[in-house]
Design an enzyme around this catalytic site. Structure first.
Site, PDB file in Angstrom:
ATOM      1  N   ASN A 170      53.441  41.592  15.159  1.00 53.52           N
ATOM      2  CA  ASN A 170      52.102  40.813  15.191  1.00 53.52           C
ATOM      3  C   ASN A 170      51.606  40.300  13.849  1.00 53.52           C
ATOM      4  O   ASN A 170      50.441  39.867  13.725  1.00 53.52           O
ATOM      5  CB  ASN A 170      50.857  41.472  15.921  1.00 53.52           C
ATOM      6  N   GLU A 184      44.044  52.150   2.136  1.00 55.49           N
ATOM      7  CA  GLU A 184      45.133  51.325   2.428  1.00 55.49           C
ATOM      8  C   GLU A 184      45.414  50.486   1.091  1.00 55.49           C
ATOM      9  O   GLU A 184      46.479  50.451   0.700  1.00 55.49           O
ATOM     10  CB  GLU A 184      45.190  50.346   3.572  1.00 55.49           C
TER      11      GLU A 184
END
Ligand code: UDP
Ligand code: MG
Length: 195
Positions: A170, A184
């Site tokens: 995606n 992250e």
């Protein structure tokens, strides 16, 4: 030993209380080394802890990856242009590829979900672009810009509606919270790589 999610929470918590950072990280490492902690859990601690920066949990930043389907299809430039023209400033960026073990550590939070195997294989299958982005309300605004996880449900004009191939492939990642954005971002970047 703490679970993956508990380890994640301890890492984030340690960043928010700089005086506790070193002792908390050390006790987490010791707890995981001592026990039969899962390899995901050990990877999480050894991978994230070194780059996490106490006192730098910015609330106006998010983290993104342009995923292998999009880099492979030649969409990288168009997606970066979309990001910049929607008001995000690039703080750090790199072209790289995840090993399978890296992808498993990065997505450890999803290890119980049915698509974990497919996701980690796919994310390590080709190059990605990792970046830290800055803007007021960065996490929520970036989620709006990329659209729903499933491109079939993403609003017209969103990055996923325009560039994603499927719910798995995606096109882009976007952090879902300030805490996860900090975790992250620290997976790929040290403080000296931010500008
Ligand atoms: N994913 C998938 N199948 C699903 C749901 C998610 O392959 O049914 C993949 C997809 O690449 C997604 C990633 O796993 O971007 C992480 O899932 P999450 O629910 O966090 O979606 P996101 O936050 O990326 O919209
Ligand atoms: Mg997510």
């Amino acid at each position: 030993c703490p679970t993956v999610n508990e380890s994640r929470r301890i890492l984030v918590d340690a960043c928010k209380r700089p005086s506790l950072y070193v002792p908390q990280i050390n006790s987490l490492k010791m707890a995981c080394a001592r026990s039969n902690a899962s390899s995901e859990n050990k990877d999480l601690v050894t991978t994230f802890a070194p780059n996490l920066n106490p006192n730098t949990m910015a609330t106006n930043r998010t983290f993104t990856m342009i995923k292998p389907d999009a880099t492979g299809a030649g969409h990288t430039g168009k997606i970066i242009d979309r990001i910049i023209s929607n008001g995000f400033t690039i703080k750090a960026m790199k072209w790289t590829q995840l090993s399978l073990a890296d992808a498993q550590a990065f997505y450890a939070v999803h290890s119980e979900r049915p698509f974990y195997g497919e996701l980690t294989e796919y994310m390590s299958s080709g190059p990605i672009v990792a970046a830290i982005l800055e803007k007021d309300n960065a996490v929520a605004d970036f989620r709006e810009l990329i659209g729903a996880t499933n491109p079939a449900e993403a609003k017209p004009g969103t990055i996923r509606a325009d560039f994603a191939e499927s719910i798995a492939a995606n096109a882009v990642h976007g952090s879902d919270s300030d805490d996860n954005a900090a975790m992250e971002g620290s997976f790929y970047f040290s403080q000296r790589e931010l500008a």
